[in-house]
Scaffold this motif. Structure first.
Motif, mmCIF file in Angstrom:
data_model
loop_
_atom_site.group_PDB
_atom_site.id
_atom_site.type_symbol
_atom_site.label_atom_id
_atom_site.label_comp_id
_atom_site.label_asym_id
_atom_site.label_seq_id
_atom_site.Cartn_x
_atom_site.Cartn_y
_atom_site.Cartn_z
ATOM 1 N N LYS A 1 8.811 42.345 -32.027
ATOM 2 C CA LYS A 1 10.113 41.804 -32.408
ATOM 3 C C LYS A 1 11.077 41.683 -31.232
ATOM 4 N N PRO A 2 11.092 42.631 -30.287
ATOM 5 C CA PRO A 2 12.001 42.456 -29.139
ATOM 6 C C PRO A 2 11.764 41.138 -28.406
ATOM 7 N N LEU A 3 10.509 40.665 -28.409
ATOM 8 C CA LEU A 3 10.224 39.377 -27.761
ATOM 9 C C LEU A 3 10.854 38.224 -28.533
ATOM 10 N N TYR A 4 10.752 38.307 -29.867
ATOM 11 C CA TYR A 4 11.388 37.273 -30.694
ATOM 12 C C TYR A 4 12.895 37.306 -30.510
ATOM 13 N N LEU B 1 21.401 38.525 -18.535
ATOM 14 C CA LEU B 1 20.628 38.246 -19.738
ATOM 15 C C LEU B 1 19.182 37.901 -19.386
ATOM 16 N N GLN B 2 19.047 37.062 -18.352
ATOM 17 C CA GLN B 2 17.693 36.664 -17.952
ATOM 18 C C GLN B 2 16.886 37.846 -17.463
ATOM 19 N N LEU B 3 17.547 38.715 -16.690
ATOM 20 C CA LEU B 3 16.841 39.895 -16.204
ATOM 21 C C LEU B 3 16.402 40.773 -17.364
ATOM 22 N N MET B 4 17.266 40.901 -18.365
ATOM 23 C CA MET B 4 16.929 41.735 -19.515
ATOM 24 C C MET B 4 15.717 41.173 -20.256
ATOM 25 N N VAL B 5 15.757 39.883 -20.488
ATOM 26 C CA VAL B 5 14.652 39.241 -21.214
ATOM 27 C C VAL B 5 13.361 39.346 -20.410
ATOM 28 N N LEU B 6 13.476 39.123 -19.100
ATOM 29 C CA LEU B 6 12.292 39.269 -18.248
ATOM 30 C C LEU B 6 11.769 40.699 -18.292
#
Ligand code: UDP
Ligand code: MG
Length: 319
Positions: free
Chosen positions: A228-231, A277-282
């Motif tokens: 779910k964290p990926l979604y 945000l991008q770093l977090m998602v990565l």
């Protein structure tokens, strides 16, 4: 005699002071019960004299066995080796520091006799020995894990539980990296029942878990049972892309009306925000990739250095 056998599995990391008390408390409990039992103690890379205490105890009592791991593998892996090498009709896992009261065992066994395959325990809210902040973080952890994953864990669910043979053989088959037993046992299903308990104060010695290792455990617990964290990451990304589409007309209008320089602050804020945000998602993607990487290596979850269990087979112990 056709008695059923209970395997009590106890992971121990620096518990030299607690082991003899635990063994005699268990002996007192089982004296009143009509079961055969064995105690399997796992020395999880202790730096004190836990191992020699275990060896001594196994010489005194013929139903006490020890497993020495080659280093510290963490509680879940220590429990897993005990479960893997047990051969009772049921297994009871519990802590070595007497926080899990042996007096609950008769009730667990009677529920097992009534047909439950898993009898797990959860801490009552009025635990007198936990700090307020501890209770809050614990509650938060279960809230997050229940929200993010597909399993439902009770607030304060403990590693004090009884497992029927059926469940044990399923757990034995699991070879996933970094097992999270509390989740895994819920996940395998079967007939489960939870009973509340009030944890006792740690008998002697100090708790092994640091704040950092608890955070690691929490992240592992979430990631073992959920993508779910990926979604969620994708969702956040999508949300901001849509927002950006609405932002473009504003930028264009500002440009044509000659106010473009005044946008410097908002531009910088946007860059910093989206960069983060991008770093977090990565990071989230990276953590899952890391898990895949570790799993792909197929390393064993634990390595046994020595044991007095007769059925020990080093080829079996490694996956
Ligand atoms: N333990 C272990 N390996 C570790 C840390 C802990 O086998 O790396 C054991 C420990 O000896 C005890 C149980 O896990 O029997 C619970 O640990 P602790 O009391 O430190 O944690 P808490 O009570 O805070 O959950
Ligand atoms: Mg403890």
């Amino acid at each position: 005699m056709n008695q059923q056998k209970v395997s009590v599995i106890v992971p121990a990391h620096n518990e030299e002071l607690n082991i003899p008390t635990l063994i005699s408390a268990l002996a007192d409990t089982f004296r009143t019960l009509d079961y055969d039992y064995e105690i399997i103690l796992i020395d999880d890379g202790s730096s004190d004299n836990t191992l020699s205490v275990l060896i001594d105890q196994s010489k005194i009592y013929e139903n006490v066995f020890y497993i020495e791991l080659s280093k510290n593998f963490g509680k879940d892996n220590a429990l897993k080796v005990g479960i893997d090498l047990s051969h009772g009709d049921c297994v009871i896992t519990m802590d070595a520091d007497l926080q899990h009261p042996p007096s609950l065992i008769p009730q667990m066994l009677s529920l097992w006799q009534q047909g439950f395959d898993t009898v797990y325990t959860y801490r009552t809210n009025d635990n007198p020995h936990a700090k307020k902040s501890q209770k809050k973080t614990s509650r938060l952890f279960y809230k997050i894990i229940n929200f993010l994953s597909d399993i439902e864990l009770e607030d304060g669910i403990a590693d004090f539980r009884l497992l029927d043979n059926k469940v044990v053989s399923q757990i034995k088959n699991v070879t996933e990296y970094a097992v999270f037993l509390r989740g895994l046992i819920k996940w395998v299903g079967f007939k489960q029942i939870g009973i509340p308990y009030t944890p006792a104060k740690r008998h002697l010695g100090e708790a092994s878990y640091s704040f950092y290792s608890l955070i690691k455990l929490a992240i592992n617990g979430i990631m073992s049972f959920s993508v779910k964290p990926l979604y969620l990451a994708t969702g956040i990304g999508l949300f901001f892309s849509v927002l950006a589409v609405f932002y473009i007309p504003y930028v264009l209008i500002s440009y044509f009306s000659g106010y473009s320089v005044s946008g410097w602050a908002s531009l910088l804020a946007t860059i910093v925000f989206f960069g983060g945000l991008q770093l977090m998602v990565l990071g989230i993607i990276g953590m899952y990739l890391g898990k895949l990487f570790m799993q792909a290596k197929q390393r064993p979850n634990y390595i046994v250095r020595s044991s007095n269990l007769v059925n020990i087979n080093h080829d079996l112990v490694k996956f």
